[in-house]
Design a protein around this motif. Structure first.
Motif, PDB file in Angstrom:
ATOM      1  N   LYS A 150       0.846  -1.201   0.000  1.00 59.36           N
ATOM      2  CA  LYS A 150       0.000   0.000   0.000  1.00 59.36           C
ATOM      3  C   LYS A 150       0.887   1.258   0.000  1.00 59.36           C
ATOM      4  O   LYS A 150       0.659   2.201  -0.754  1.00 59.36           O
ATOM      5  CB  LYS A 150      -0.906  -0.020   1.235  1.00 59.36           C
ATOM      6  CG  LYS A 150      -2.068   0.963   1.147  1.00 59.36           C
ATOM      7  CD  LYS A 150      -2.913   0.933   2.404  1.00 59.36           C
ATOM      8  CE  LYS A 150      -3.190   2.360   2.858  1.00 59.36           C
ATOM      9  NZ  LYS A 150      -3.392   2.487   4.283  1.00 59.36           N
ATOM     10  N   LYS A 153       2.494   1.876  -3.388  1.00 64.36           N
ATOM     11  CA  LYS A 153       1.571   2.470  -4.359  1.00 64.36           C
ATOM     12  C   LYS A 153       1.353   3.953  -4.061  1.00 64.36           C
ATOM     13  O   LYS A 153       1.361   4.786  -4.949  1.00 64.36           O
ATOM     14  CB  LYS A 153       0.231   1.722  -4.332  1.00 64.36           C
ATOM     15  CG  LYS A 153       0.320   0.385  -5.052  1.00 64.36           C
ATOM     16  CD  LYS A 153      -1.045  -0.258  -5.170  1.00 64.36           C
ATOM     17  CE  LYS A 153      -0.927  -1.617  -5.857  1.00 64.36           C
ATOM     18  NZ  LYS A 153      -1.989  -2.530  -5.456  1.00 64.36           N
ATOM     19  N   GLN A 154       1.176   4.248  -2.746  1.00 70.34           N
ATOM     20  CA  GLN A 154       0.909   5.626  -2.315  1.00 70.34           C
ATOM     21  C   GLN A 154       2.084   6.543  -2.694  1.00 70.34           C
ATOM     22  O   GLN A 154       1.893   7.623  -3.241  1.00 70.34           O
ATOM     23  CB  GLN A 154       0.735   5.609  -0.794  1.00 70.34           C
ATOM     24  CG  GLN A 154      -0.048   6.763  -0.243  1.00 70.34           C
ATOM     25  CD  GLN A 154      -0.176   6.671   1.276  1.00 70.34           C
ATOM     26  OE1 GLN A 154       0.401   5.774   1.908  1.00 70.34           O
ATOM     27  NE2 GLN A 154      -0.908   7.590   1.860  1.00 70.34           N
ATOM     28  N   GLY A 156       4.419   5.896  -4.909  1.00 71.17           N
ATOM     29  CA  GLY A 156       4.537   5.881  -6.373  1.00 71.17           C
ATOM     30  C   GLY A 156       3.603   6.894  -7.014  1.00 71.17           C
ATOM     31  O   GLY A 156       3.979   7.597  -7.948  1.00 71.17           O
ATOM     32  N   ARG A 157       2.373   6.976  -6.478  1.00 70.23           N
ATOM     33  CA  ARG A 157       1.399   7.936  -7.026  1.00 70.23           C
ATOM     34  C   ARG A 157       1.861   9.361  -6.767  1.00 70.23           C
ATOM     35  O   ARG A 157       1.737  10.238  -7.615  1.00 70.23           O
ATOM     36  CB  ARG A 157       0.024   7.713  -6.384  1.00 70.23           C
ATOM     37  CG  ARG A 157      -0.866   6.785  -7.182  1.00 70.23           C
ATOM     38  CD  ARG A 157      -2.324   6.954  -6.771  1.00 70.23           C
ATOM     39  NE  ARG A 157      -2.534   6.693  -5.352  1.00 70.23           N
ATOM     40  CZ  ARG A 157      -2.763   5.472  -4.849  1.00 70.23           C
ATOM     41  NH1 ARG A 157      -2.794   4.432  -5.639  1.00 70.23           N
ATOM     42  NH2 ARG A 157      -2.948   5.305  -3.559  1.00 70.23           N
ATOM     43  N   ALA A 158       2.418   9.614  -5.579  1.00 65.81           N
ATOM     44  CA  ALA A 158       2.810  10.982  -5.208  1.00 65.81           C
ATOM     45  C   ALA A 158       4.063  11.435  -5.958  1.00 65.81           C
ATOM     46  O   ALA A 158       4.158  12.576  -6.384  1.00 65.81           O
ATOM     47  CB  ALA A 158       3.031  11.067  -3.705  1.00 65.81           C
ATOM     48  N   TYR A 159       5.044  10.549  -6.097  1.00 63.64           N
ATOM     49  CA  TYR A 159       6.327  10.977  -6.653  1.00 63.64           C
ATOM     50  C   TYR A 159       6.647  10.392  -8.028  1.00 63.64           C
ATOM     51  O   TYR A 159       7.584  10.797  -8.669  1.00 63.64           O
ATOM     52  CB  TYR A 159       7.471  10.560  -5.712  1.00 63.64           C
ATOM     53  CG  TYR A 159       7.477  11.264  -4.385  1.00 63.64           C
ATOM     54  CD1 TYR A 159       7.868  12.592  -4.284  1.00 63.64           C
ATOM     55  CD2 TYR A 159       7.108  10.588  -3.233  1.00 63.64           C
ATOM     56  CE1 TYR A 159       7.888  13.230  -3.059  1.00 63.64           C
ATOM     57  CE2 TYR A 159       7.127  11.214  -1.999  1.00 63.64           C
ATOM     58  CZ  TYR A 159       7.517  12.532  -1.917  1.00 63.64           C
ATOM     59  OH  TYR A 159       7.543  13.166  -0.710  1.00 63.64           O
ATOM     60  N   GLY A 160       5.887   9.372  -8.442  1.00 60.41           N
ATOM     61  CA  GLY A 160       6.237   8.680  -9.675  1.00 60.41           C
ATOM     62  C   GLY A 160       7.164   7.525  -9.355  1.00 60.41           C
ATOM     63  O   GLY A 160       7.707   7.438  -8.258  1.00 60.41           O
ATOM     64  N   SER A 171       9.706   1.419 -13.011  1.00 63.66           N
ATOM     65  CA  SER A 171       8.424   0.834 -13.412  1.00 63.66           C
ATOM     66  C   SER A 171       8.510  -0.625 -13.853  1.00 63.66           C
ATOM     67  O   SER A 171       7.611  -1.400 -13.581  1.00 63.66           O
ATOM     68  CB  SER A 171       7.800   1.670 -14.515  1.00 63.66           C
ATOM     69  OG  SER A 171       8.751   1.876 -15.533  1.00 63.66           O
TER      70      SER A 171
END
Ligand SMILES: [Zn+2]
Ligand SMILES: [Zn+2]
Length: 300
Positions: A150, A153-154, A156-160, A171
């Motif tokens: 979790k 993912k969190q 990854g969404r915020a920073y790439g 990736s």
């Protein structure tokens, strides 16, 4: 097996409130290790009224404009942070067991600080409460696999999906992605979201529990080759690259964009007539490098 850590039951916040003067500043989203370092800096300021120290003299002789003094100062404070936290952990392992009455560890820590430092009693009490907060986050259990995914993912969404240290794209290989504590967990770094970033495996292992640029062995980073030489990339090894990125806090020194937004950093010299050494190397992004070369060519 290690004994259960009693500190875990209390939150960082509870412990900090006990330390006089910390109630107003305490905030869950701050690393206890950072609080310890700030407090040590307050107790041992860089300015002293004793006149020029030997390090100021070297700084002056090598025209470092204070940068060398600051580096040695920060590195020494980091040593104190590491020493206090590790000594406290050593005492905790020794005295926080069924063989000793409850509270023995804190008593031992207090008598250690009273005999081995010259800090005032109220400051010693503050240090004890901050160190307890550091040990509390240090000895927190690892997150469950589910919580870990979790978090990944969190972040990854915020920073790439880029390594925040080297800018490598993460990736493709799921196994490559590591969740890294920006402020090291062992030195009082929180495992909450604000202190976590994604990194590649090799940067994570090179960074280990180094705190910041001044915490690495900066004195080793003095190259004898130039960028145009074959041996340059060999000499500027992975650990040094991580140290030099840490020096600018994983940001471009010029535009201050973080690695996740500006991509891979490259290394340049401040003074092209001087060799590649820690104080002379800056990390900048590709974009700033190009505009630098353009303006240089334009002038030439
Ligand atoms: Zn990396
Ligand atoms: Zn830039």
């Amino acid at each position: 097996m290690l004994e259960e850590n009693n500190l875990k039951k209390e939150s960082v916040q509870d412990i900090l409130i006990e330390g006089e003067g910390y109630s107003s500043e305490c905030n869950e989203d701050i690393n206890p290790g950072l609080i310890l370092r700030d407090f040590l800096q307050k107790l041992c300021p860089i300015q002293s009224d004793t006149g020029l120290s030997f390090i100021s003299q070297i700084d002056y002789s090598f025209k470092a404009d204070g940068a060398l003094s600051e580096l040695v100062y920060k590195s020494t404070i980091n040593y104190l942070v590491r020493r206090l936290i590790n000594t406290a952990e050593y005492l905790r392992r020794r005295y926080e067991s069924d063989d000793f009455p409850e509270g023995t560890f804190v008593q031992e820590l207090r008598s250690y600080l009273k005999s081995e430092t010259r800090f005032r009693d109220p400051d010693i009490e503050k240090i004890i409460s901050i160190i307890q907060a550091c040990l509390s986050v240090r000895n927190q259990r690892r997150k469950s696999r589910q919580a870990f995914v979790k978090h990944k993912k969190q972040i990854g969404r915020a920073y790439g999906l880029l390594c925040y240290i080297c800018g490598k794209s993460l990736s493709s290989e799921e196994e490559e992605i590591q969740v890294e504590h920006n402020w090291p967990k062992a030195l009082g770094g929180s495992s909450k979201y604000f202190n976590l970033r994604l990194s590649c495996k090799s940067c994570n292992s090179e960074k280990g529990s180094y705190i910041d640029g001044s915490d690495f062995h900066y004195e080793h980073i003095c190259l004898s080759t130039d960028e145009t030489n074959d041996g340059f990339n060999h000499e500027l090894k992975g650990l040094y690259r991580v140290a030099l990125s840490a020096k600018s806090n994983y940001r471009c020194t010029l535009c201050e964009g973080d690695v996740e937004s500006v991509g891979r950093l490259r290394f340049v010299r401040r003074n092209p007539n001087d060799s590649w050494h820690y104080l002379n190397i800056d990390a900048i992004c590709e974009g700033c490098f190009e505009s630098l070369s353009l303006s240089e060519n334009g002038n030439g």
